[in-house]
Design a protein around this motif. Structure first.
Motif, PDB file in Angstrom:
ATOM      1  N   LYS A  19       0.836  -1.648  -0.138  1.00 39.74           N
ATOM      2  CA  LYS A  19      -0.582  -0.121  -0.347  1.00 39.74           C
ATOM      3  C   LYS A  19       0.550   1.110  -0.027  1.00 39.74           C
ATOM      4  CE  LYS A  19      -3.977  -2.837   1.799  1.00 39.74           C
ATOM      5  NZ  LYS A  19      -4.864  -2.515   3.510  1.00 39.74           N
ATOM      6  N   TYR A  20       1.739   0.804   0.148  1.00 35.54           N
ATOM      7  CA  TYR A  20       2.726   2.247   0.749  1.00 35.54           C
ATOM      8  C   TYR A  20       3.558   2.213  -0.838  1.00 35.54           C
ATOM      9  CZ  TYR A  20       6.985   5.459   1.644  1.00 35.54           C
ATOM     10  OH  TYR A  20       8.161   6.098   1.402  1.00 35.54           O
ATOM     11  N   ALA A  21       3.636   1.630  -1.190  1.00 33.17           N
ATOM     12  CA  ALA A  21       4.106   1.514  -3.000  1.00 33.17           C
ATOM     13  C   ALA A  21       3.119   1.835  -3.822  1.00 33.17           C
ATOM     14  CB  ALA A  21       4.807   0.188  -2.834  1.00 33.17           C
ATOM     15  N   GLY A  42      -0.147  -7.776  -3.531  1.00 27.97           N
ATOM     16  CA  GLY A  42       0.639  -7.329  -3.915  1.00 27.97           C
ATOM     17  C   GLY A  42       1.425  -7.080  -4.589  1.00 27.97           C
ATOM     18  N   THR A  43       1.014  -6.606  -5.731  1.00 25.69           N
ATOM     19  CA  THR A  43       0.955  -6.791  -7.494  1.00 25.69           C
ATOM     20  C   THR A  43       0.572  -5.189  -7.710  1.00 25.69           C
ATOM     21  OG1 THR A  43       1.613  -8.905  -7.996  1.00 25.69           O
ATOM     22  CG2 THR A  43       1.487  -7.522  -9.747  1.00 25.69           C
ATOM     23  N   ASP A  53      12.401  -1.197   0.499  1.00 23.15           N
ATOM     24  CA  ASP A  53      12.743  -1.177  -1.096  1.00 23.15           C
ATOM     25  C   ASP A  53      11.642  -0.083  -2.100  1.00 23.15           C
ATOM     26  OD1 ASP A  53      14.372  -3.744  -0.973  1.00 23.15           O
ATOM     27  OD2 ASP A  53      12.657  -4.253  -0.554  1.00 23.15           O
ATOM     28  N   VAL A  54      10.876   0.220  -1.359  1.00 22.44           N
ATOM     29  CA  VAL A  54       9.627   0.711  -2.045  1.00 22.44           C
ATOM     30  C   VAL A  54      10.237   2.222  -2.152  1.00 22.44           C
ATOM     31  CG1 VAL A  54       8.086   1.614  -2.127  1.00 22.44           C
ATOM     32  CG2 VAL A  54       7.982  -0.289  -1.036  1.00 22.44           C
ATOM     33  N   ASP A  55      11.091   3.230  -1.676  1.00 25.69           N
ATOM     34  CA  ASP A  55      11.617   4.844  -1.712  1.00 25.69           C
ATOM     35  C   ASP A  55      12.785   4.159  -3.279  1.00 25.69           C
ATOM     36  OD1 ASP A  55      10.483   5.573   0.396  1.00 25.69           O
ATOM     37  OD2 ASP A  55      12.238   5.058   1.953  1.00 25.69           O
TER      38      ASP A  55
END
Length: 408
Positions: A312-314, A335-336, A392-394
């Motif tokens: 959700k952050y991504a 999660g995709t 990882d998202v950042d």
């Protein structure tokens, strides 16, 4: 087996592939939808088998063969327990694709031109092409479950369609490999049961993220792949209700699956042996058991919460980038994230991201009918797993912004 608290720092250390650099940058692996990374326990299990227990399974009466057989059959018990089914309802295959082909071939003799097979527009090609072949061979009608313009199912419309069609077989994914959308299977299975339709669920994407209780799900067949569940490549399986498994025609014939052989005819063993011809991928099966043991040792509620928090952050950060279009359902997703930037080719974005050490997938993802339905040539797909982090998202988002700057 004791259930451990979910500690992402400790978990990251269990996956050696994640702890490396690619193109001079820390690896950010966002391609778990294609294949998941493997914990050291899985690598060790396969190595230990080849180092200490290597022998063929079944029938051998020497110590190595008996040890290999015990591990091999214990693995079947482990996977059955994971899915809350009986061990004799699990058939080993090379993966979900072979399992679907096994079912298509196995059911072929039970279908004729008066029957209908329902598939959906968002299926992986592995859950489309085998049924096209069966329809061609039997004269059965291949029918397509309605899909909304945005790639989601309207449950009420689907229930009506299933009841009206009264198909012999319904083939449907638990979660889309391209979009990550989770299918609300319960009402669809209930509707199918009411009209005598067999339900085949493609669980390749859902098996790890959703950890389904297959008895509660109440499907007739369910296919899965080890390599998408932390296990080795080249192994997977088929769950089937035991009485239904034994009605299927064997997909392959040869050694191991036979009861008796004369020069005139042969008889076959009961399931699951009936479908396991030849020497199997023994090391792969044992490695798969190690993967299931690893998964089962983690607190699933905490694992899933972490996975969804990162996803959700991504999704939120990605949606802030002007020019990005996201096609995934962000509310019901394993999660995709499937997306595009303006009219740029997905391949170009994926290539640029790789330069920053970010691994994503691009293309049609073996779902050309879905791409046609959405009016797309392809997408960029970032697929997350529980070993991913907010960090990882950042890196992913910053790398994407720099990639876009290079394209503009």
């Amino acid at each position: 087996m004791p259930v451990l608290e979910f500690d992402i720092k400790t978990i990251r250390k269990d996956f050696p592939t994640l702890n490396q650099s690619v193109n001079g940058n820390p690896l950010v692996y966002l391609d778990s939808g294609a294949t998941s990374q493997k914990p050291q326990a899985v690598i060790d299990a396969t190595t230990k088998f080849y180092s200490q227990s290597n022998a063929n399974v079944h029938r051998g009466r020497h110590a190595l063969s008996e040890a290999a057989t015990a591990q091999y059959e214990q693995a079947r018990e482990n996977i059955a327990n994971y899915f809350h089914v009986q061990a004799n309802e699990i058939v080993w295959t090379k993966g979900a694709t072979e399992a679907l082909n096994l079912l298509a071939y196995g059911l072929q003799n039970q279908l004729n031109q008066s029957d209908t097979i329902i598939i959906t527009p968002l299926e992986h090609h592995a859950n489309i092409v085998p049924w096209q072949v069966v329809a061609q061979n039997t004269g059965a009608t291949l029918s397509v479950l309605p899909l909304e313009k945005n790639g989601s199912f309207n449950t009420d419309n689907c229930v009506k369609y299933i009841k009206q069609t009264k198909a012999k077989v319904l083939c449907i994914s638990q979660a889309s490999n391209t979009l990550g959308n989770i299918t609300d299977l319960a009402p669809l299975i209930s509707a199918a049961k009411a009209v005598g339709t067999l339900i085949i669920v493609d669980g390749a994407q859902g098996a790890m993220h959703l950890r389904p209780n297959l008895k509660a799900l109440n499907c007739d067949f369910y296919v899965f792949s080890a390599h998408k569940m932390l296990g080795p490549t080249g192994v997977g399986g088929l769950y089937g209700r035991y009485e239904l498994l034994n009605t299927l025609t064997p997909y392959q014939t040869g050694g191991e699956m036979i009861q008796t052989v004369t020069l005139e005819k042969s008889t076959y063993r009961s399931a699951p042996a009936k479908f396991e011809t030849g020497t199997p991928n023994i090391a792969g099966v044992i490695g798969f058991a190690a993967a299931i043991n690893y998964l089962s040792s983690l607190n699933f509620a905490q694992l899933q919460q972490h996975e969804q928090t990162v996803f959700k952050y991504a999704a939120n950060e990605l949606s802030k980038i002007e020019g990005i279009t996201i096609y995934s359902d962000l509310s019901h997703n394993i999660g995709t994230l499937s997306f595009n930037y303006k009219s740029e080719h997905p391949y170009d974005l994926a290539t640029l991201l790789d330069g920053f050490g970010v691994a994503v997938r691009s293309g049609h993802h073996c779902t050309q009918p879905l791409m046609a339905h959405l009016g797309l040539n392809g997408t960029v797909r970032a697929s997350f797993a529980f070993y991913n982090t907010v960090q990882d998202v950042d890196i992913f988002i910053n790398s994407l912004k720099e990639s876009i700057a290079l394209l503009d």
